[in-house]
Design a protein around this motif. Sequence first.
Motif, PDB file in Angstrom:
ATOM      1  N   ILE A 173       0.867  -1.182   0.000  1.00  0.00           N
ATOM      2  CA  ILE A 173       0.000   0.000   0.000  1.00  0.00           C
ATOM      3  C   ILE A 173       0.901   1.228   0.000  1.00  0.00           C
ATOM      4  N   ASP A 175       0.748   5.806  -0.106  1.00  0.00           N
ATOM      5  CA  ASP A 175      -0.148   6.958   0.068  1.00  0.00           C
ATOM      6  C   ASP A 175      -0.062   7.967  -1.078  1.00  0.00           C
ATOM      7  N   GLN A 202      -2.135  -1.559  -3.520  1.00  0.00           N
ATOM      8  CA  GLN A 202      -3.280  -0.706  -3.247  1.00  0.00           C
ATOM      9  C   GLN A 202      -2.811   0.719  -2.948  1.00  0.00           C
ATOM     10  N   THR A 204      -3.796   4.677  -1.182  1.00  0.00           N
ATOM     11  CA  THR A 204      -4.610   5.540  -0.331  1.00  0.00           C
ATOM     12  C   THR A 204      -4.050   6.952  -0.485  1.00  0.00           C
ATOM     13  N   ASN A 205      -4.318   7.847   0.474  1.00  0.00           N
ATOM     14  CA  ASN A 205      -3.692   9.174   0.442  1.00  0.00           C
ATOM     15  C   ASN A 205      -3.293   9.574   1.855  1.00  0.00           C
ATOM     16  N   ALA A 208      -6.193  10.169   4.457  1.00  0.00           N
ATOM     17  CA  ALA A 208      -7.242   9.149   4.612  1.00  0.00           C
ATOM     18  C   ALA A 208      -7.377   8.655   6.047  1.00  0.00           C
ATOM     19  N   ASP A 210     -10.214   6.046   6.479  1.00  0.00           N
ATOM     20  CA  ASP A 210     -10.973   4.794   6.307  1.00  0.00           C
ATOM     21  C   ASP A 210     -10.292   3.935   5.248  1.00  0.00           C
ATOM     22  N   PHE A 211      -9.868   2.743   5.672  1.00  0.00           N
ATOM     23  CA  PHE A 211      -9.125   1.845   4.778  1.00  0.00           C
ATOM     24  C   PHE A 211      -9.852   0.519   4.560  1.00  0.00           C
ATOM     25  N   ILE A 214      -9.665  -1.086   0.838  1.00  0.00           N
ATOM     26  CA  ILE A 214      -8.383  -1.648   0.391  1.00  0.00           C
ATOM     27  C   ILE A 214      -7.946  -2.805   1.289  1.00  0.00           C
ATOM     28  N   VAL A 234      -1.187   7.931   9.213  1.00  0.00           N
ATOM     29  CA  VAL A 234      -2.066   7.053   8.428  1.00  0.00           C
ATOM     30  C   VAL A 234      -1.840   5.592   8.821  1.00  0.00           C
ATOM     31  N   MET A 238      -4.530   2.591  10.268  1.00  0.00           N
ATOM     32  CA  MET A 238      -4.596   1.424   9.389  1.00  0.00           C
ATOM     33  C   MET A 238      -4.378   0.139  10.189  1.00  0.00           C
TER      34      MET A 238
END
Length: 381
Positions: A173, A175, A202, A204-205, A208, A210-211, A214, A234, A238
Motif C-alpha cells: 500500500i 499513500d 493498493q 490511499t492518500n 485518509a 478509512d481503509f 483496500i 495514516v 490502518m
Amino acid sequence: MQLTKKIVPLTGAIAFAIAGMASAQEQVVRIGHVGPLTGAIAHLGKDNENGARMAIEELNAKGMTLGGKKVKFELDTEDDGADPKQATTVAQKLVDAHVNGVIGHMTSGTTIPASKIYYDAGIPQISPSATNPKYTLQGFNTTFRVVANDGQLGGALGRYAAQSLKAKNVAVIDDRTAYGQGIAEEFTKSAKGAGVHIVTTQFTNDKATDFTAILTAIKAKNPDMVFFGGMDAVGGPMLRQMKQLGIKVRFMGGDGLCSADLPKLAGDGLEDDKVVCAEAGGVSDADKKPMEDFKAAYKKRFGQDVVIYAPYVYDALMAMADAMQKADSSDPKKYLPFLAKIAHKGVTGMISFDAKGDIKDGSLTLYTYKGGARTKIATVK
C-alpha cells in the motif's frame, strides 16, 4: 536650560554611535527551517524544529566568529503543512528574507519542489529526512541530505522481509506522496528480486482515515505481510482497522511509520513484533553515547522524547555551521564548496556527502515494537 538642551542630543548621538559600533562587531546569520507544523504530521515537524532550535542555542552559547565579527545565529522557521504548493511559497519567502542556508524540508513531496527555488537563489539546503532519490538527482549543487535514500531504505526492507522474516506473499500500500510511492516502489523492486510475490498493490492518500475497502481487498489475497509506504498518522489507524478486520500479518514500513508516536496512533492494533520498520539513519554501538546524550539533552530542554528526526536536523545545522567556520564566511557562495566537502562528526555519525549530495555510507536502523515501545533490531549499512 540651553546647556541641557545641547547635552541631551549629544548624549543620544554618542549612545547611538556606541550601539552602532557594537552592532557592527556582530553579524546575524539566519538559518531557515521548514517542516509541517500544522496538520496530521505536525508532531514530526515540531520534532524537527526542536532539533534546529537546539543547534541554534548551542552555537550561540559557544560563540562563533566569522570574518572577524561575532556571529549571532537566528532561526527563521516556516510551516509547509506537508503540502508541495505551500512548500514553494515558504521557500520563496525564505529566499526573499535572505537566509544564509535552509534546513528542510521534512517530506520528499515538499523538499523536491522547494529545492529548485533554493538552487536558483544559490542557497544551500540540507534535508534531514527527505528520502526520495529524485531530490539529489536533479543536478543541483545546493541540495544535500543527511539520511539514506529510499533506494537504500526500501532495498534493505525488501531483503529483510524475504531473508529474515521469510515473507512469501506481500501486499503493498502507498499513500501516493513522493515519499510513500518512492519507498513502496523500492521495497517492491528489492522484495521481488529476493523472490517475494507481490499479491496486490493498493493506494490511499496521506489524509485518509478509512481503509476498509483496500484492506478487505488485501485480506482476500491472503498475504503473509503488508508493506505500507506512508507516515505514522495514516499507518496507525490502518493498523487498528487491520485488527478489526482480522488481518493478522506483519506490517512493514519505512521511517515515516517508525515513530515513537505509533503506539498511541495504532492503539490495540499494535501487537508485539507485528510492526517492522526502518529509520533512515541510526548509530552503531561505537556512536551510541553521543546520540544518547543528545536525547537526554533534548528531553531536558523540551520535556519530551525525540520523535524521529530531531538529531538529524541538529546534525544538518551543525554541519552547515561547520562549513561556514571553515570558509570563515556565512555567504552561501563562499561556504557552499566547504559544505560539499565537509567531514563533520555529528551525534548521528559522520556527516559527509557524495557528488550528488547524498550522505556517504548512510546507516539504516531496523525496529519493532514490544510492550508499546519501539525496540531496536539492528543497525545496518
